[in-house]
Design a protein around this motif. Structure first.
Motif, PDB file in Angstrom:
ATOM      1  N   HIS A  17       0.814  -1.214   0.000  1.00 26.56           N
ATOM      2  CA  HIS A  17       0.000   0.000   0.000  1.00 26.56           C
ATOM      3  C   HIS A  17       0.850   1.269   0.000  1.00 26.56           C
ATOM      4  O   HIS A  17       0.309   2.366   0.148  1.00 26.56           O
ATOM      5  CB  HIS A  17      -0.934   0.006   1.213  1.00 26.56           C
ATOM      6  CG  HIS A  17      -1.904  -1.126   1.223  1.00 26.56           C
ATOM      7  ND1 HIS A  17      -2.973  -1.191   0.371  1.00 26.56           N
ATOM      8  CD2 HIS A  17      -1.951  -2.255   1.963  1.00 26.56           C
ATOM      9  CE1 HIS A  17      -3.652  -2.295   0.592  1.00 26.56           C
ATOM     10  NE2 HIS A  17      -3.047  -2.972   1.561  1.00 26.56           N
ATOM     11  N   SER A  18       2.152   1.164  -0.189  1.00 26.30           N
ATOM     12  CA  SER A  18       3.026   2.329  -0.065  1.00 26.30           C
ATOM     13  C   SER A  18       2.799   3.358  -1.170  1.00 26.30           C
ATOM     14  O   SER A  18       2.892   4.564  -0.926  1.00 26.30           O
ATOM     15  CB  SER A  18       4.494   1.895  -0.048  1.00 26.30           C
ATOM     16  OG  SER A  18       4.839   1.259  -1.257  1.00 26.30           O
ATOM     17  N   ILE A  19       2.489   2.927  -2.392  1.00 25.29           N
ATOM     18  CA  ILE A  19       2.276   3.885  -3.476  1.00 25.29           C
ATOM     19  C   ILE A  19       0.979   4.658  -3.246  1.00 25.29           C
ATOM     20  O   ILE A  19       0.933   5.878  -3.425  1.00 25.29           O
ATOM     21  CB  ILE A  19       2.271   3.167  -4.844  1.00 25.29           C
ATOM     22  CG1 ILE A  19       3.662   2.615  -5.125  1.00 25.29           C
ATOM     23  CG2 ILE A  19       1.839   4.107  -5.955  1.00 25.29           C
ATOM     24  CD1 ILE A  19       3.778   1.823  -6.391  1.00 25.29           C
ATOM     25  N   GLU A  20      -0.075   3.968  -2.811  1.00 24.23           N
ATOM     26  CA  GLU A  20      -1.325   4.649  -2.487  1.00 24.23           C
ATOM     27  C   GLU A  20      -1.121   5.633  -1.341  1.00 24.23           C
ATOM     28  O   GLU A  20      -1.644   6.735  -1.364  1.00 24.23           O
ATOM     29  CB  GLU A  20      -2.404   3.648  -2.093  1.00 24.23           C
ATOM     30  CG  GLU A  20      -2.972   2.867  -3.237  1.00 24.23           C
ATOM     31  CD  GLU A  20      -4.027   1.875  -2.765  1.00 24.23           C
ATOM     32  OE1 GLU A  20      -4.192   1.696  -1.530  1.00 24.23           O
ATOM     33  OE2 GLU A  20      -4.678   1.295  -3.641  1.00 24.23           O
ATOM     34  N   TYR A  21      -0.362   5.222  -0.342  1.00 23.61           N
ATOM     35  CA  TYR A  21      -0.097   6.086   0.806  1.00 23.61           C
ATOM     36  C   TYR A  21       0.682   7.323   0.361  1.00 23.61           C
ATOM     37  O   TYR A  21       0.374   8.440   0.770  1.00 23.61           O
ATOM     38  CB  TYR A  21       0.679   5.315   1.880  1.00 23.61           C
ATOM     39  CG  TYR A  21       0.981   6.121   3.109  1.00 23.61           C
ATOM     40  CD1 TYR A  21      -0.029   6.438   4.014  1.00 23.61           C
ATOM     41  CD2 TYR A  21       2.267   6.560   3.382  1.00 23.61           C
ATOM     42  CE1 TYR A  21       0.244   7.173   5.149  1.00 23.61           C
ATOM     43  CE2 TYR A  21       2.547   7.293   4.510  1.00 23.61           C
ATOM     44  CZ  TYR A  21       1.529   7.610   5.395  1.00 23.61           C
ATOM     45  OH  TYR A  21       1.807   8.350   6.511  1.00 23.61           O
ATOM     46  N   ILE A  69      -0.510  11.258   0.654  1.00 21.91           N
ATOM     47  CA  ILE A  69       0.289  12.304   1.307  1.00 21.91           C
ATOM     48  C   ILE A  69       0.567  13.447   0.330  1.00 21.91           C
ATOM     49  O   ILE A  69       0.510  14.622   0.701  1.00 21.91           O
ATOM     50  CB  ILE A  69       1.608  11.716   1.862  1.00 21.91           C
ATOM     51  CG1 ILE A  69       1.315  10.703   2.972  1.00 21.91           C
ATOM     52  CG2 ILE A  69       2.554  12.799   2.345  1.00 21.91           C
ATOM     53  CD1 ILE A  69       0.616  11.281   4.181  1.00 21.91           C
ATOM     54  N   SER A  70       0.837  13.115  -0.916  1.00 24.22           N
ATOM     55  CA  SER A  70       1.081  14.137  -1.932  1.00 24.22           C
ATOM     56  C   SER A  70      -0.155  15.017  -2.136  1.00 24.22           C
ATOM     57  O   SER A  70      -0.040  16.240  -2.266  1.00 24.22           O
ATOM     58  CB  SER A  70       1.488  13.481  -3.250  1.00 24.22           C
ATOM     59  OG  SER A  70       1.726  14.440  -4.231  1.00 24.22           O
ATOM     60  N   GLU A  71      -1.344  14.393  -2.152  1.00 25.89           N
ATOM     61  CA  GLU A  71      -2.583  15.170  -2.269  1.00 25.89           C
ATOM     62  C   GLU A  71      -2.756  16.105  -1.088  1.00 25.89           C
ATOM     63  O   GLU A  71      -3.175  17.254  -1.258  1.00 25.89           O
ATOM     64  CB  GLU A  71      -3.785  14.230  -2.351  1.00 25.89           C
ATOM     65  CG  GLU A  71      -3.935  13.526  -3.658  1.00 25.89           C
ATOM     66  CD  GLU A  71      -5.109  12.556  -3.645  1.00 25.89           C
ATOM     67  OE1 GLU A  71      -5.962  12.644  -2.736  1.00 25.89           O
ATOM     68  OE2 GLU A  71      -5.160  11.706  -4.545  1.00 25.89           O
ATOM     69  N   ILE A  72      -2.435  15.637   0.105  1.00 24.70           N
ATOM     70  CA  ILE A  72      -2.565  16.474   1.301  1.00 24.70           C
ATOM     71  C   ILE A  72      -1.618  17.663   1.209  1.00 24.70           C
ATOM     72  O   ILE A  72      -1.995  18.801   1.501  1.00 24.70           O
ATOM     73  CB  ILE A  72      -2.298  15.650   2.576  1.00 24.70           C
ATOM     74  CG1 ILE A  72      -3.430  14.652   2.803  1.00 24.70           C
ATOM     75  CG2 ILE A  72      -2.129  16.560   3.791  1.00 24.70           C
ATOM     76  CD1 ILE A  72      -3.181  13.686   3.930  1.00 24.70           C
ATOM     77  N   ILE A  73      -0.397  17.428   0.788  1.00 19.38           N
ATOM     78  CA  ILE A  73       0.590  18.510   0.684  1.00 19.38           C
ATOM     79  C   ILE A  73       0.152  19.532  -0.358  1.00 19.38           C
ATOM     80  O   ILE A  73       0.246  20.746  -0.130  1.00 19.38           O
ATOM     81  CB  ILE A  73       1.978  17.933   0.363  1.00 19.38           C
ATOM     82  CG1 ILE A  73       2.509  17.166   1.570  1.00 19.38           C
ATOM     83  CG2 ILE A  73       2.948  19.033  -0.066  1.00 19.38           C
ATOM     84  CD1 ILE A  73       3.787  16.400   1.317  1.00 19.38           C
ATOM     85  N   HIS A  74      -0.353  19.057  -1.494  1.00 16.78           N
ATOM     86  CA  HIS A  74      -0.781  19.984  -2.542  1.00 16.78           C
ATOM     87  C   HIS A  74      -2.050  20.739  -2.169  1.00 16.78           C
ATOM     88  O   HIS A  74      -2.307  21.815  -2.709  1.00 16.78           O
ATOM     89  CB  HIS A  74      -0.976  19.252  -3.860  1.00 16.78           C
ATOM     90  CG  HIS A  74       0.301  18.819  -4.490  1.00 16.78           C
ATOM     91  ND1 HIS A  74       1.360  19.662  -4.748  1.00 16.78           N
ATOM     92  CD2 HIS A  74       0.699  17.592  -4.912  1.00 16.78           C
ATOM     93  CE1 HIS A  74       2.347  18.994  -5.302  1.00 16.78           C
ATOM     94  NE2 HIS A  74       1.980  17.726  -5.400  1.00 16.78           N
TER      95      HIS A  74
END
Length: 123
Positions: free
Chosen positions: A96-100, A104-109
């Motif tokens: 699940h690391s790529i989904e995670y 996280i990238s969506e949250i940062i953006h």
């Protein structure tokens, strides 16, 4: 067996399994974009643990059942392509690391951060 040989075998298994997963006709397996992220084979070549990352996975339980059902065919295909003394038994794990990382990238953006590092509320 030397670690370099096991590493080459892992790379070969990863290449073959990722190519053959596209040919699996079971709809339980074809749920999204599947990537083979890592392969670890035991030193005696009896077992090979394969980590899969799936973007757009709808039903994890059904996906695992479909993989278990297709594992015999995948093992046969692996044995026909690779010339090994033993064709390892395939054990699948979900990664699940790529989904995670995408989450996280969506949250940062989504953060409203200006050029100075201040949020727009602080300006």
């Amino acid at each position: 067996m030397s670690s370099n040989k096991i590493a080459r075998i892992n790379d070969d298994i990863q290449r073959v399994v990722s190519a053959r997963l596209r040919d699996v006709k079971d709809p339980r397996v074809q749920q999204g974009m599947i990537s083979v992220t890592r392969v670890e084979t035991t030193g005696d070549l009896r077992y090979s643990k394969i980590w899969l990352s799936v973007m757009g996975l709808k039903d994890e339980k059904e996906f695992r059942r479909g993989l278990k059902s297709a594992s015999g065919w995948l093992r046969h295909e692996l044995g026909s392509v690779l010339n090994l003394r033993y064709t390892p038994e395939l054990v699948f794990e979900l990664d699940h690391s790529i989904e995670y990382g995408a989450h996280i990238s969506e949250i940062i953006h989504s953060l409203d951060i200006g050029e100075n590092g201040e949020t727009e509320d602080e300006l």
